[in-house]
Motif scaffolding. Sequence first.
Motif, PDB file in Angstrom:
ATOM      1  N   LYS A 161       0.817  -1.211   0.000  1.00 21.21           N
ATOM      2  CA  LYS A 161       0.000   0.000   0.000  1.00 21.21           C
ATOM      3  C   LYS A 161       0.851   1.262   0.000  1.00 21.21           C
ATOM      4  O   LYS A 161       0.433   2.293  -0.503  1.00 21.21           O
ATOM      5  CB  LYS A 161      -0.922   0.036   1.228  1.00 21.21           C
ATOM      6  CG  LYS A 161      -1.902  -1.101   1.270  1.00 21.21           C
ATOM      7  CD  LYS A 161      -2.906  -0.986   0.160  1.00 21.21           C
ATOM      8  CE  LYS A 161      -3.960  -2.074   0.278  1.00 21.21           C
ATOM      9  NZ  LYS A 161      -4.853  -2.100  -0.839  1.00 21.21           N
ATOM     10  N   GLN A 162       2.028   1.192   0.605  1.00 24.94           N
ATOM     11  CA  GLN A 162       2.888   2.365   0.712  1.00 24.94           C
ATOM     12  C   GLN A 162       4.322   1.920   0.926  1.00 24.94           C
ATOM     13  O   GLN A 162       4.566   0.927   1.603  1.00 24.94           O
ATOM     14  CB  GLN A 162       2.444   3.224   1.906  1.00 24.94           C
ATOM     15  CG  GLN A 162       3.322   4.421   2.164  1.00 24.94           C
ATOM     16  CD  GLN A 162       2.773   5.275   3.282  1.00 24.94           C
ATOM     17  OE1 GLN A 162       1.683   5.807   3.169  1.00 24.94           O
ATOM     18  NE2 GLN A 162       3.521   5.396   4.365  1.00 24.94           N
ATOM     19  N   VAL A 163       5.255   2.646   0.341  1.00 22.13           N
ATOM     20  CA  VAL A 163       6.671   2.423   0.628  1.00 22.13           C
ATOM     21  C   VAL A 163       7.227   3.718   1.202  1.00 22.13           C
ATOM     22  O   VAL A 163       6.819   4.814   0.824  1.00 22.13           O
ATOM     23  CB  VAL A 163       7.475   1.958  -0.613  1.00 22.13           C
ATOM     24  CG1 VAL A 163       7.066   0.559  -1.015  1.00 22.13           C
ATOM     25  CG2 VAL A 163       7.325   2.901  -1.784  1.00 22.13           C
ATOM     26  N   GLN A 164       8.131   3.567   2.157  1.00 23.05           N
ATOM     27  CA  GLN A 164       8.686   4.747   2.807  1.00 23.05           C
ATOM     28  C   GLN A 164      10.126   4.496   3.216  1.00 23.05           C
ATOM     29  O   GLN A 164      10.570   3.359   3.321  1.00 23.05           O
ATOM     30  CB  GLN A 164       7.854   5.135   4.031  1.00 23.05           C
ATOM     31  CG  GLN A 164       7.851   4.115   5.145  1.00 23.05           C
ATOM     32  CD  GLN A 164       6.852   4.441   6.245  1.00 23.05           C
ATOM     33  OE1 GLN A 164       5.872   5.120   6.024  1.00 23.05           O
ATOM     34  NE2 GLN A 164       7.116   3.945   7.434  1.00 23.05           N
ATOM     35  N   ILE A 165      10.820   5.601   3.450  1.00 23.14           N
ATOM     36  CA  ILE A 165      12.171   5.530   3.990  1.00 23.14           C
ATOM     37  C   ILE A 165      12.170   6.237   5.340  1.00 23.14           C
ATOM     38  O   ILE A 165      11.275   7.019   5.644  1.00 23.14           O
ATOM     39  CB  ILE A 165      13.220   6.169   3.046  1.00 23.14           C
ATOM     40  CG1 ILE A 165      12.930   7.650   2.836  1.00 23.14           C
ATOM     41  CG2 ILE A 165      13.313   5.405   1.747  1.00 23.14           C
ATOM     42  CD1 ILE A 165      14.118   8.424   2.327  1.00 23.14           C
ATOM     43  N   GLN A 166      13.207   5.956   6.104  1.00 21.33           N
ATOM     44  CA  GLN A 166      13.418   6.630   7.374  1.00 21.33           C
ATOM     45  C   GLN A 166      14.669   7.476   7.205  1.00 21.33           C
ATOM     46  O   GLN A 166      15.757   6.953   7.005  1.00 21.33           O
ATOM     47  CB  GLN A 166      13.588   5.599   8.487  1.00 21.33           C
ATOM     48  CG  GLN A 166      13.789   6.206   9.852  1.00 21.33           C
ATOM     49  CD  GLN A 166      13.962   5.152  10.915  1.00 21.33           C
ATOM     50  OE1 GLN A 166      13.423   4.054  10.831  1.00 21.33           O
ATOM     51  NE2 GLN A 166      14.733   5.489  11.939  1.00 21.33           N
ATOM     52  N   ARG A 167      14.535   8.794   7.269  1.00 24.66           N
ATOM     53  CA  ARG A 167      15.649   9.704   6.997  1.00 24.66           C
ATOM     54  C   ARG A 167      16.611   9.867   8.162  1.00 24.66           C
ATOM     55  O   ARG A 167      17.783  10.179   7.968  1.00 24.66           O
ATOM     56  CB  ARG A 167      15.117  11.071   6.562  1.00 24.66           C
ATOM     57  CG  ARG A 167      14.353  10.975   5.238  1.00 24.66           C
ATOM     58  CD  ARG A 167      13.664  12.259   4.904  1.00 24.66           C
ATOM     59  NE  ARG A 167      12.539  12.432   5.829  1.00 24.66           N
ATOM     60  CZ  ARG A 167      11.818  13.515   5.926  1.00 24.66           C
ATOM     61  NH1 ARG A 167      12.084  14.559   5.192  1.00 24.66           N
ATOM     62  NH2 ARG A 167      10.810  13.589   6.778  1.00 24.66           N
ATOM     63  N   SER A 168      16.141   9.671   9.383  1.00 20.19           N
ATOM     64  CA  SER A 168      16.988   9.788  10.574  1.00 20.19           C
ATOM     65  C   SER A 168      16.322   9.007  11.705  1.00 20.19           C
ATOM     66  O   SER A 168      15.267   8.404  11.523  1.00 20.19           O
ATOM     67  CB  SER A 168      17.184  11.259  10.957  1.00 20.19           C
ATOM     68  OG  SER A 168      15.951  11.867  11.248  1.00 20.19           O
TER      69      SER A 168
END
Length: 78
Positions: A8-15
Amino acid sequence: MREIGSIKQVQIQRSSLKQGQRPQRYYDPAPLLAVERLRLAPDGVVGLGPAGEQLIDVHHASHPDSKNRQGMNAISIG
């Protein structure tokens, strides 16, 4: 192979999501960023934005403040 669901969604973690000092630590989801696509590689995940810009996840081995522990946590699914 058996289908277990759809993405449904892809995301990254920036910090880091953990903020503050013990014992007053708390989680802040602000560093999470939904992206158009992900590029998966042995060193971790790179998010691709709408203009094709590359955004390196904090668990990628090449991130300047990498949280990657010897290749054991380069990607999370769930």
